[in-house]
Design a protein around this motif. Structure first.
Motif, PDB file in Angstrom:
ATOM      1  N   TYR A  41       0.920  -1.193  -0.227  1.00  0.00           N
ATOM      2  CA  TYR A  41       0.201   0.058   0.076  1.00  0.00           C
ATOM      3  C   TYR A  41       1.115   1.631  -0.125  1.00  0.00           C
ATOM      4  CZ  TYR A  41      -3.903  -2.648   0.404  1.00  0.00           C
ATOM      5  OH  TYR A  41      -5.083  -3.861  -0.073  1.00  0.00           O
ATOM      6  N   TYR A  42       0.597   2.076  -0.867  1.00  0.00           N
ATOM      7  CA  TYR A  42       1.144   3.571  -0.864  1.00  0.00           C
ATOM      8  C   TYR A  42       0.494   4.591  -1.153  1.00  0.00           C
ATOM      9  CZ  TYR A  42       3.886   0.350  -3.650  1.00  0.00           C
ATOM     10  OH  TYR A  42       5.135  -0.890  -3.451  1.00  0.00           O
ATOM     11  N   THR A  43       1.303   5.820   0.117  1.00  0.00           N
ATOM     12  CA  THR A  43       0.365   6.791   0.159  1.00  0.00           C
ATOM     13  C   THR A  43       0.777   7.804  -1.814  1.00  0.00           C
ATOM     14  OG1 THR A  43       2.224   7.216   1.621  1.00  0.00           O
ATOM     15  CG2 THR A  43       0.626   8.990   0.969  1.00  0.00           C
ATOM     16  N   LYS A  44      -0.550   8.065  -1.624  1.00  0.00           N
ATOM     17  CA  LYS A  44      -1.368   8.620  -2.941  1.00  0.00           C
ATOM     18  C   LYS A  44      -0.777   9.868  -3.096  1.00  0.00           C
ATOM     19  CE  LYS A  44      -5.553   7.567  -4.888  1.00  0.00           C
ATOM     20  NZ  LYS A  44      -6.110   7.561  -5.451  1.00  0.00           N
ATOM     21  N   VAL A  45       0.727  10.037  -3.686  1.00  0.00           N
ATOM     22  CA  VAL A  45       1.422  11.756  -4.014  1.00  0.00           C
ATOM     23  C   VAL A  45       0.076  12.059  -4.706  1.00  0.00           C
ATOM     24  CG1 VAL A  45       2.884  12.813  -4.822  1.00  0.00           C
ATOM     25  CG2 VAL A  45       3.449  10.336  -3.588  1.00  0.00           C
ATOM     26  N   ASP A  46      -0.419  12.229  -5.250  1.00  0.00           N
ATOM     27  CA  ASP A  46      -0.875  13.050  -6.181  1.00  0.00           C
ATOM     28  C   ASP A  46      -1.950  14.002  -5.036  1.00  0.00           C
ATOM     29  OD1 ASP A  46      -0.377  11.516  -8.049  1.00  0.00           O
ATOM     30  OD2 ASP A  46      -1.875  10.568  -8.510  1.00  0.00           O
ATOM     31  N   ASN A  47      -2.209  12.945  -4.579  1.00  0.00           N
ATOM     32  CA  ASN A  47      -4.028  14.086  -3.486  1.00  0.00           C
ATOM     33  C   ASN A  47      -3.097  14.904  -2.720  1.00  0.00           C
ATOM     34  OD1 ASN A  47      -5.395  11.928  -4.305  1.00  0.00           O
ATOM     35  ND2 ASN A  47      -6.044  11.506  -2.523  1.00  0.00           N
ATOM     36  N   TYR A  48      -1.474  14.924  -2.882  1.00  0.00           N
ATOM     37  CA  TYR A  48      -0.394  15.827  -1.650  1.00  0.00           C
ATOM     38  C   TYR A  48       0.643  16.620  -2.598  1.00  0.00           C
ATOM     39  CZ  TYR A  48      -2.871  12.068   1.776  1.00  0.00           C
ATOM     40  OH  TYR A  48      -3.053  11.473   2.449  1.00  0.00           O
ATOM     41  N   VAL A  49       0.260  16.768  -3.713  1.00  0.00           N
ATOM     42  CA  VAL A  49       1.027  18.132  -4.343  1.00  0.00           C
ATOM     43  C   VAL A  49       0.573  19.563  -4.081  1.00  0.00           C
ATOM     44  CG1 VAL A  49       1.301  19.068  -6.668  1.00  0.00           C
ATOM     45  CG2 VAL A  49       1.429  16.485  -6.884  1.00  0.00           C
ATOM     46  N   ASP A  50      -0.341  19.850  -4.217  1.00  0.00           N
ATOM     47  CA  ASP A  50      -0.895  20.888  -2.815  1.00  0.00           C
ATOM     48  C   ASP A  50      -0.380  20.916  -1.810  1.00  0.00           C
ATOM     49  OD1 ASP A  50      -2.434  21.769  -5.832  1.00  0.00           O
ATOM     50  OD2 ASP A  50      -4.147  21.310  -4.881  1.00  0.00           O
ATOM     51  N   TRP A  51      -1.131  20.080  -1.031  1.00  0.00           N
ATOM     52  CA  TRP A  51       0.102  19.991   0.323  1.00  0.00           C
ATOM     53  C   TRP A  51       1.275  20.624   0.084  1.00  0.00           C
ATOM     54  CZ3 TRP A  51       2.821  17.001   3.347  1.00  0.00           C
ATOM     55  CH2 TRP A  51       3.207  17.340   4.502  1.00  0.00           C
ATOM     56  N   ILE A  52       2.221  20.022  -0.064  1.00  0.00           N
ATOM     57  CA  ILE A  52       3.910  19.581  -0.721  1.00  0.00           C
ATOM     58  C   ILE A  52       3.669  21.397  -0.852  1.00  0.00           C
ATOM     59  CG2 ILE A  52       5.431  19.186  -1.824  1.00  0.00           C
ATOM     60  CD1 ILE A  52       4.204  16.285  -1.709  1.00  0.00           C
ATOM     61  N   LYS A  53       3.971  21.813  -1.720  1.00  0.00           N
ATOM     62  CA  LYS A  53       4.487  22.999  -2.312  1.00  0.00           C
ATOM     63  C   LYS A  53       4.136  23.768  -1.439  1.00  0.00           C
ATOM     64  CE  LYS A  53       3.595  22.185  -7.573  1.00  0.00           C
ATOM     65  NZ  LYS A  53       3.393  21.744  -8.619  1.00  0.00           N
ATOM     66  N   GLU A  54       2.030  24.240  -0.944  1.00  0.00           N
ATOM     67  CA  GLU A  54       2.235  24.932   0.005  1.00  0.00           C
ATOM     68  C   GLU A  54       3.110  25.274   0.534  1.00  0.00           C
ATOM     69  OE1 GLU A  54      -2.040  24.850   0.426  1.00  0.00           O
ATOM     70  OE2 GLU A  54      -2.440  24.713  -1.582  1.00  0.00           O
ATOM     71  N   THR A  55       3.535  23.510   1.901  1.00  0.00           N
ATOM     72  CA  THR A  55       4.386  23.970   3.048  1.00  0.00           C
ATOM     73  C   THR A  55       5.218  24.622   2.537  1.00  0.00           C
ATOM     74  OG1 THR A  55       2.468  22.279   3.749  1.00  0.00           O
ATOM     75  CG2 THR A  55       4.723  21.986   4.546  1.00  0.00           C
ATOM     76  N   ILE A  56       5.856  24.197   1.557  1.00  0.00           N
ATOM     77  CA  ILE A  56       7.360  24.505   1.005  1.00  0.00           C
ATOM     78  C   ILE A  56       7.622  26.090   1.130  1.00  0.00           C
ATOM     79  CG2 ILE A  56       8.865  24.869  -0.326  1.00  0.00           C
ATOM     80  CD1 ILE A  56       8.618  21.039  -1.018  1.00  0.00           C
ATOM     81  N   ASN A  57       5.961  26.411   0.234  1.00  0.00           N
ATOM     82  CA  ASN A  57       6.151  28.348   0.543  1.00  0.00           C
ATOM     83  C   ASN A  57       6.014  28.773   1.216  1.00  0.00           C
ATOM     84  OD1 ASN A  57       6.609  27.850  -2.477  1.00  0.00           O
ATOM     85  ND2 ASN A  57       4.172  27.925  -3.446  1.00  0.00           N
ATOM     86  N   ARG A  58       5.049  27.962   1.901  1.00  0.00           N
ATOM     87  CA  ARG A  58       4.562  29.191   3.068  1.00  0.00           C
ATOM     88  C   ARG A  58       6.144  29.182   4.315  1.00  0.00           C
ATOM     89  NH1 ARG A  58       3.849  26.696   8.217  1.00  0.00           N
ATOM     90  NH2 ARG A  58       3.264  24.916   6.787  1.00  0.00           N
ATOM     91  N   VAL A  59       7.153  27.528   4.838  1.00  0.00           N
ATOM     92  CA  VAL A  59       7.937  27.514   5.016  1.00  0.00           C
ATOM     93  C   VAL A  59       9.303  28.797   4.571  1.00  0.00           C
ATOM     94  CG1 VAL A  59      10.057  25.973   6.101  1.00  0.00           C
ATOM     95  CG2 VAL A  59       7.418  25.324   5.842  1.00  0.00           C
ATOM     96  N   GLU A  60       9.250  28.629   3.643  1.00  0.00           N
ATOM     97  CA  GLU A  60      10.297  29.042   2.315  1.00  0.00           C
ATOM     98  C   GLU A  60      10.423  30.713   3.319  1.00  0.00           C
ATOM     99  OE1 GLU A  60      12.842  27.844   1.311  1.00  0.00           O
ATOM    100  OE2 GLU A  60      13.280  26.052   2.043  1.00  0.00           O
ATOM    101  N   ALA A  61       8.849  31.143   2.465  1.00  0.00           N
ATOM    102  CA  ALA A  61       8.665  32.378   3.539  1.00  0.00           C
ATOM    103  C   ALA A  61       9.494  32.581   4.609  1.00  0.00           C
ATOM    104  CB  ALA A  61       7.366  32.717   2.657  1.00  0.00           C
TER     105      ALA A  61
END
Ligand SMILES: *[C@@H]1O[C@H](CO)[C@@H](O)[C@H](O)[C@H]1NC(C)=O
Ligand SMILES: *[C@@H]1O[C@H](CO)[C@@H](O)[C@H](O)[C@H]1NC(C)=O
Ligand SMILES: *[C@@H]1O[C@H](CO)[C@@H](O)[C@H](O)[C@H]1NC(C)=O
Ligand SMILES: *[C@@H]1O[C@H](CO)[C@@H](O)[C@H](O)[C@H]1NC(C)=O
Ligand SMILES: [Ca+2]
Ligand SMILES: [Ca+2]
Length: 693
Positions: free
Chosen positions: A671-691
């Motif tokens: 069983y694998y985490t379906k990364v498709d469902n997290y692309v937005d979360w990944i990008k938003e989290t990275i942008n928020r932390v980098e900012a």
């Protein structure tokens, strides 16, 4: 008897000679001995030359006069070497005419004989005289410009009527310098106008009137100042004002008249050389009120616009595009100012228009985005700069060329104002696997085949994937409970033993921040867990990693929808193999998507089936080896070996190894985490932390 006048004797080229004495070899006339020598020297007074006349010469003859010889020097320079025998006539015709010193100079002799004399030789004898040097006749440097008079011991120059001798005592000039200060109107002409002007003239006419006036010059139509055939001024007239020089003028065309000098102090300079016959010119001078020029400063325009302005008039100066007002203390960010024509005929205030300077653009100091020729940048209006990325593992996002615009901003050719960015090249490998067929069972990876694969050894063993040069992604359950402690991640390796030995090609990365997905059920023991929903975590590394062939990020997925049934991808890790609990070498296996119905039928762990959710997919292959790698590791699409192909690549992180049954059972589902469902979360989290950084 010695101071005999030889006016009529021997020396034809000179007027009157005075015999001063004789010089002869030791033992003359009975003959010189071996090893004899004689040194002799005499000097003439200024304006006189010394001559030596040999009357007798009989020395042993030898090659270059090496044995016995007589050397004669003039002011220390060898002028003759003599030996052998010469008759008086030979001496007179070939030798004596050379034995003359320059005016005021010295002659010296040096005679020697060697150790032997095969035959006795009588030696030499001569007399020396002094005579006047005729500078007028013989000296090309001492030219009198008109008349030259020679006298014994010197000479002098004199001039024709109307000329006087310059302080240099050679040049005949005319008196033509006049101070006409205070005179407002009059005429100035070249010496002897309208006749030919004198040679060697150096005339200076000074005109000076009150400050609010300017001098106006009106040259005569007849104008004749010597000019060479190629247009150069041989003789010339110049008009010097406080702010510069007009001219030189020459030839037959007078300077355009009336000539406005814009100055109340003017000097008219006229010079001529020593040759030619030209008539010169005459100039009327007059005064008028000073005016201000139509141009206030370069790179600007004025409004209202006139050819010139009266005292008291006011104009607005506007700098050209890309130029700002320079107050001499600093460049203002304005391009306009108002100025007034002063009685002195100058604008006040008068500021220059200077090109704006965009300065060095503000780029991050991590060295990844770079300026081409950074140590020699030109940053003024219309200058161009170019950006590049530090390595081929980045691509420049945006335009690479920027130009400094008229308001002092760097703007790209595509008129973007934001500076470009370097983004990591993702999902490309430099090492390609050779076979791309379906493989049952694991295979050992080569270095660089899975460059995004990272290893976590402690506190919990697992895998992770590099997604850019600062961030990695893993499964939440790998780092759950350890968010507050720094962990090490290892990259650029396939052999996990190298971590222990710390061999050089292993890249060690420290975590700085661990962010578990907010909807992951944290802090629950795996044995008590009912689901692994949202099993994903982001890791920010303490510093950027240097990308290279063995350490490159994987791309995030683009298309939604998880993994299709039978769609093949590649899972990798240092996980369990059929022979050992963990693998030393990185393993990978190609596995395929499994139907939803089969996935929903979850393995029965500890009697309670774990929940299958929308955020998971399951995949596997028949055959026990291709089970799964360590938790947190990558499942990528397309299948390894196909991603560098034009229409299949790049490799994308489709899944994260999450959970499954134990591999030694015949149940091959993972069983694998379906990364498709997290692309937005990944990008938003990275942008928020980098900012926030
Ligand atoms: C002449 O000068 C030479 C070289 O300076 C020297 O060797 C020689 O002894 C001198 N002769 C006499 C007679 O002074
Ligand atoms: C300039 O001088 C010429 C004679 O040399 C005269 O005819 C003319 O009127 C003068 N012009 C002015 C403006 O003074
Ligand atoms: C600096 O740049 C100018 C032109 O922008 C060029 O002429 C000059 O040679 C450069 N100097 C160096 C040291 O690169
Ligand atoms: C220069 O660029 C800035 C920013 O894009 C813009 O606001 C400004 O109008 C530009 N100036 C000129 C003269 O084009
Ligand atoms: Ca003389
Ligand atoms: Ca001349």
């Amino acid at each position: 008897m010695l101071r005999l006048s030889l006016c009529l004797l021997l020396l034809s080229h000179s007027a009157c000679s005075m015999l001063l004495g004789w010089v002869e070899s030791p033992g003359y006339p009975s003959g010189y001995l071996p090893d004899a020598s004689l040194n002799w020297s005499r000097c003439a007074h200024e304006g006189h030359a010394l001559s030596l006349t040999l009357t007798h010469l009989d020395l042993e003859d030898s090659q270059d006069c090496e044995n016995d010889g007589l050397k004669i020097f003039s002011n220390g320079n060898l002028i003759s070497i003599l030996c052998g025998q010469r008759t008086f006539e030979e001496l007179q015709s070939a030798v004596n005419p050379l034995l003359v010193s320059p005016p005021g100079g010295c002659l010296s002799l040096s005679f020697h004989s060697d150790y032997s004399n095969i035959k006795k030789h009588t030696g030499f004898r001569g007399f020396y005289t002094v005579q006047d040097f005729d500078e007028c006749d013989a000296d090309p440097d001492n030219k009198c410009t008109q008349f030259c008079h020679n006298f014994i011991g010197g000479y002098h120059c004199s001039c024709r009527h109307g000329y006087h001798l310059d302080p240099d005592k050679h040049t005949c000039t005319v008196s033509c310098t006049e101070d006409l200060s205070g005179s407002q109107k009059g005429v100035i002409s070249t010496p002897s106008w309208p006749g030919a002007y004198a040679e060697n003239a150096d005339c200076s006419y000074t005109l000076s009137v009150e400050e609010h006036l300017q001098l106006e010059l009106n040259f005569s139509k007849v104008f004749d100042v010597e000019q060479s055939s190629d247009g150069q001024c041989i003789d010339s007239v110049r008009v010097e004002t406080g702010s510069g020089t007009l001219g030189p003028f020459c030839g037959y065309a007078p300077p355009s008249s009336p000539l406005l000098t814009h100055s109340n102090h003017v000097q008219i300079r006229f010079t001529s050389d020593g040759f030619g016959s030209n008539n010169g010119f005459s100039v009327q001078y007059n005064t008028r009120a000073k005016v201000c020029p139509g141009v206030v400063t370069l790179k600007s325009s004025v409004a209202p616009q006139h050819p010139e302005y009266k005292q008291g008039e006011t104009v607005t100066v506007t700098c050209e595009l890309g130029h700002h007002v320079d107050t001499f203390e600093k460049i203002l960010s304005v391009s306009e100012y108002v100025t007034t024509c002063q009685t002195s005929g100058v604008w006040s205030p008068k500021y220059n228009c200077e090109p704006v300077d965009c300065g060095t653009p503000d780029i991050p100091d991590d060295g990844i985005l770079q300026l081409v020729d950074a140590d020699n940048l030109s940053t003024q209006f219309e200058d161009e700069i170019q950006f590049q990325c530090s390595s081929k593992y980045y691509t420049l996002e945006g335009d690479d060329t920027y130009i400094c615009n008229g308001s002092g901003h760097w703007v790209s050719v595509g008129s973007k104002e934001k500076l470009p960015k370097c983004t990591e090249v993702c999902g490309k490998t430099e090492t390609d696997v050779s076979s791309a067929g379906r493989i049952l069972g694991g295979r050992t990876a080569e270095l660089g085949e899975l460059p995004w694969q990272l290893l976590i050894r402690e506190p919990r063993r697992g895998g992770a994937s590099l997604i850019n040069d600062r961030w990695a992604v893993t499964a939440a359950h790998v780092v759950d409970g350890y968010e507050q402690i720094p962990i090490h991640l290892y990259g650029g390796l396939v052999d996990a033993k190298k971590v222990i030995n710390m061999l050089s090609d292993v890249v060690v990365m420290d975590s700085e921040k661990i962010i578990i997905h907010p909807n992951y059920a944290k802090g629950i023991l795996n044995t008590e867990r009912t689901n692994y929903d949202n099993d994903i975590a982001l890791i920010r590394l303490a510093s950027r990693v240097e990308l290279g062939p063995n350490l490159l990020p994987i791309c995030l997925p683009e298309a939604e929808g998880g993994l299709g049934e039978n769609e093949q991808g590649t899972v990798s890790g240092w996980g369990r193999t059929d022979t050992s609990f963990k693998s030393q070498m990185l393993q990978y296996a190609h596995i395929a998507g499994i139907s939803l119905t089969e996935c929903t039928n979850t393995p029965n762990l500890k009697n309670t089936p774990l929940v299958f959710t929308e955020n998971m997919f399951c995949a596997g292959a028949r055959g026990t080896d291709s089970c799964r790698g360590d938790s947190g590791g990558p499942f990528v699409l397309p299948m390894l070996g196909k991603g560098n192909k034009n229409n299949r690549g790049p490799y994308r992180l489709k899944g994260i190894v999450s959970w499954g049954s134990s591999c030694d059972k015949m149940d091959y589902k993972g069983y694998y985490t379906k990364v498709d469902n997290y692309v937005d979360w990944i990008k938003e989290t990275i942008n928020r932390v980098e900012a926030e950084e």
